[in-house]
Design a protein around this motif. Structure first.
Motif, mmCIF file in Angstrom:
data_model
loop_
_atom_site.group_PDB
_atom_site.id
_atom_site.type_symbol
_atom_site.label_atom_id
_atom_site.label_comp_id
_atom_site.label_asym_id
_atom_site.label_seq_id
_atom_site.Cartn_x
_atom_site.Cartn_y
_atom_site.Cartn_z
ATOM 1 N N GLU A 353 35.735 40.811 45.946
ATOM 2 C CA GLU A 353 36.922 40.329 45.243
ATOM 3 C C GLU A 353 36.584 39.156 44.326
ATOM 4 O O GLU A 353 37.104 39.061 43.207
ATOM 5 N N THR A 354 35.701 38.277 44.777
ATOM 6 C CA THR A 354 35.312 37.137 43.952
ATOM 7 C C THR A 354 34.551 37.605 42.714
ATOM 8 O O THR A 354 34.808 37.143 41.596
ATOM 9 N N ALA A 355 33.619 38.535 42.910
ATOM 10 C CA ALA A 355 32.831 39.042 41.783
ATOM 11 C C ALA A 355 33.717 39.723 40.744
ATOM 12 O O ALA A 355 33.422 39.680 39.545
ATOM 13 N N ALA A 356 34.813 40.335 41.199
ATOM 14 C CA ALA A 356 35.713 41.040 40.288
ATOM 15 C C ALA A 356 36.751 40.116 39.656
ATOM 16 O O ALA A 356 37.587 40.567 38.870
ATOM 17 N N GLY A 357 36.724 38.821 39.997
ATOM 18 C CA GLY A 357 37.681 37.876 39.448
ATOM 19 C C GLY A 357 39.060 37.977 40.066
ATOM 20 O O GLY A 357 40.025 37.417 39.541
ATOM 21 N N LYS A 358 39.174 38.677 41.207
ATOM 22 C CA LYS A 358 40.478 38.866 41.849
ATOM 23 C C LYS A 358 40.785 37.808 42.894
ATOM 24 O O LYS A 358 41.867 37.821 43.483
ATOM 25 N N LEU A 359 39.843 36.922 43.125
ATOM 26 C CA LEU A 359 40.013 35.910 44.158
ATOM 27 C C LEU A 359 39.670 34.549 43.575
ATOM 28 O O LEU A 359 38.617 34.377 42.949
ATOM 29 N N LEU A 360 40.571 33.606 43.739
ATOM 30 C CA LEU A 360 40.305 32.235 43.316
ATOM 31 C C LEU A 360 39.372 31.627 44.350
ATOM 32 O O LEU A 360 39.803 31.218 45.430
#
Length: 716
Positions: A353-360
């Motif tokens: 999720e972080t790599a996809a920009g979906k997680l702050l």
């Protein structure tokens, strides 16, 4: 210490505040309901038994044990016509043994409460729910029912605040004896720094059905456990939608070339502050660092640092990340977290999720968690019996890109050395707690590269082979004995020399261990500077004591022991022992407090910053891309008001953060979480006028271009 794997008990706060709001409407017939607390690996680690008597009295017995510790609570309460508590009492002990004794009463419009850490009175009108400092999950059920009946879906809280609730999903579930019912997923906000997700029954008087903490544990009514997997998937999907929305709101993309102008760059190699510079950022990396005022060639955005200090992104070297803590880390300037133990599947999800920009979230460097089987086991990562299982776990971690292995308290002595050697053979560093029955020296002899927590270091001089360090003894013994430890004695000096010679890193987590000498009613030292910025319910929690401190003499002894632990970290640093800055506590803010504690130990502010930047990169094996501000490295940048190289407290004044190609403003995160911002006037992103260039525009018609080029080639 592994806060992630003890999160449920480690904050009695987390049982009542971070998840607060879940159980029982008024009872009209005597009933008993048992809830089982089951770890992710299927092991039962606690239960909650709720007796609702026919006179309306609710009695609760709550017990939870994981990792050799956990709370035990006995409580009772009554509900008024509006579904909120009119009287409440709880006794027992918190996770680390502190006495729990709390009462609440409301008569008409007068509410009063008293605990071991606070007391108060307030005049109220209308429905209002008291939030205990230590409670079972049953307290929350009343709030679920009261919120469902509230016209606006909101409920006033005592001592202060407002609780809100909304329905995210619903599904049908089945029991072991063939019953079915529909349950609903609720999200509650207004308590703590993240939403609380709970499953409740439906109908006119909903109550708590269960709490699922993916990757850690679940608590459901007995007989309904077969539904956990399906419920967890629905919950994670609903939570993901919320997290994606938060990330979209608070992460500002940096398209094209951006220049951060007129910043005083901290040189983490030399631990000095350089002359004003312009730092160029393109596609998440630093493309150039030039003297301030150098000509700008084609940048499309600028941020005027106006002489602020620019730090490399800070490292928290001891986190247990979750999907909501990333905002706090970034707001504090923490752009990299070394996760020191987690549920493996849950962590992989967060990394994706972080790599996809979906997680702050910050960038996470994962550490593989390896534990042995025992009644005291921590139930995360891999729990193994023998060397074959340990090797299988290490293979999994190595294949998933984990650069480090963490060994825990119950790991078998007989396979320790071979396990460490195998991990080294797979290219991994090895660190951890010291397995029960061993001293730190023996773990080093077995090949450890690093030791977690100052108490684990100090126990080297205090334990015998029979000392049971898987219980609270690993906290009590250092608190009792370090005050009398002679740092000039030969065993201590020899051990320090060994650490320095072998370059064994130490992750002291000093700020976290300040709880050893905190008494009820006093604000815990690391959080005193930020307490007034926090929402009221969070601020209350800072004054809840953790250890059982019986009297003034005990308090003095514990204070002296903790002061000597801080002193010892300074001794280690000056001897050449590598120190890293970790937390294992409240995300972001604790890292800042850890740097303050390092300065208290004798480091200069600049040296403390060097520990949190250069050392962080070195001991996560990411120095090629992090830890300093230089062309080609990741653009993990932190703009700070003031000068933290002179006053380390200025590290709390984070004005802006750049990481993963995004600009993040701490004041926006603070506002979203109900925190009073630490910096009000943040530097703004400003679009620059277009620069005339052959490469200023982008786009094309590849098909037509190919035809033209083809014709041109035929004519050549």
């Amino acid at each position: 210490m592994n806060l992630k794997l003890s999160r449920l008990p480690a904050l009695p706060l987390a049982l009542s505040m971070a998840v607060a709001a879940a159980f029982g409407a008024p009872a009209y017939a005597a009933t008993t309901t048992t809830f089982l607390i089951i770890a992710e690996n299927g092991k039962q680690i606690g239960q909650q038994v709720v007796e609702r008597e026919d006179d309306g009295l609710t009695k609760v017995r709550f017990i939870y044990k994981d990792n050799g510790r956990g709370p035990e609570l006995t409580e009772q309460f009554r509900l008024g016509a509006d579904g909120t508590m009119t009287d409440y009492a709880v006794k027992g002990n918190s996770t680390f043994g502190a006495v729990v004794d709390e009462r609440f009463e409301r008569k008409g419009d007068q509410a009063s409460w008293k605990s071991t850490s606070e007391q108060g009175r307030k005049t109220v009108s209308g429905a209002a729910a008291y939030v205990p400092l230590n409670s079972s999950f049953e307290v929350s059920s009343a709030a679920i029912g009261a919120l469902a009946a509230a016209p606006d879906g909101k409920l006033a809280l005592l001592p202060s605040g407002t609780l809100a609730q909304r329905v995210l999903d619903s599904m049908e579930v089945g029991s072991a004896d063939g019953k079915t019912q529909t349950v609903q997923l609720l999200a509650q906000t207004g308590i703590g720094l993240s939403p609380s997700f709970m499953w409740a029954t439906t109908g006119a008087k909903p109550r708590l059905f269960g709490v699922i903490m993916p990757g850690f544990a679940n608590m459901l009514e007995q007989g309904w456990q077969a539904n956990v997997a399906a419920m967890a998937e629905r919950q994670k999907a609903a939570e993901s939608k919320m997290l994606t929305d938060v990330a979209a709101q608070l992460q500002h993309p940096l398209p094209g070339l951006t220049v951060v102008r007129n910043a005083r760059v901290f040189d983490s190699d030399k631990a000095t502050l350089g002359a004003p510079s312009d730092v160029y950022v393109l596609r998440g990396r630093i493309s150039a660092v030039l003297p301030a005022g150098a000509p700008v060639r084609g940048a499309v955005n600028e941020i005027d640092a106006a002489g602020r200090v620019l730090l490399p992104g800070l490292f928290d070297m001891h986190g247990h990340v979750d999907r909501w803590s990333g905002a706090l880390n970034l707001a504090a300037g923490v752009t990299s977290v070394r996760d020191m133990g987690n549920d493996n599947a849950q962590l992989q999800l967060m990394l994706d999720e972080t790599a996809a920009g979906k997680l702050l979230a910050p960038q996470v460097v994962p550490t593989g968690f390896l534990e042995g089987e025992s009644p005291y086991s921590s139930n995360g990562g891999f729990v193994v019996k023998d060397l074959a299982q340990a090797k299988n776990a290490i293979d999994w971690y190595a294949e998933h890109g984990y650069p480090q292995l963490k060994i825990y308290n119950s790991f078998p002595h007989a396979i320790l050395k071979d396990t460490v050697a195998y991990a080294h053979g797979r290219g991994m560093r090895v660190s951890g707690h010291i397995p029960a029955g061993l001293r730190a020296q023996q773990a080093i002899d077995a090949g450890y590269d690093e030791i977690q927590h100052i108490n684990q270091v100090m126990l080297n001089f205090l334990v015998t082979p029979s000392t049971e360090t898987r219980t609270l003894e690993r906290f009590i013994l250092p608190s009792e004995k370090v005050a009398g430890l002679d740092f000039q004695s030969k065993p201590v000096k020899d051990f320090v020399a060994t650490l320095a010679r072998k370059k064994i890193a130490v992750d002291p987590t000093l700020a976290t261990f300040a709880f050893l000498k905190q008494r009820d009613g006093d604000v815990n030292e690391p959080f005193a500077p930020i307490a007034e910025h926090m929402p009221p319910d969070v601020r209350r929690g800072f004054s809840v004591g953790t250890m059982k401190i019986a009297d003034a003499a005990t308090l003095k002894r514990y204070e002296q022991s903790y002061a000597k632990m801080v002193q010892f970290v300074g001794i280690l640093y000056r001897a050449g022992v590598p120190i890293v800055a970790g937390t294992d506590e409240l995300a972001g803010f604790t890292l800042q407090a850890e740097l303050v504690m390092l300065v208290k130990a004798g480091l200069t502010p600049a040296q403390a910053l060097q520990v949190a930047t250069k050392n962080g990169a070195l001991y996560t094996r990411t120095s090629h891309e992090r830890g300093s501000i230089a062309a080609g490295k990741l653009a993990d940048l932190v703009l700070v008001d003031g000068d933290p190289t002179r006053d380390i407290a200025d590290v709390r004044k984070v004005a802006a953060v750049i990481t993963r190609g995004y600009l993040v403003y701490p004041h926006e995160i603070d506002a979203a979480l109900g925190i009073v911002p630490f910096v009000k006037d943040a530097p703004q992103l400003k679009a620059l006028a277009p620069v005339s260039s052959k490469h200023a525009a982008a786009g094309g018609n590849e098909g037509a271009l190919a035809r033209i080029n083809g014709i041109a080639r035929k004519r050549d």
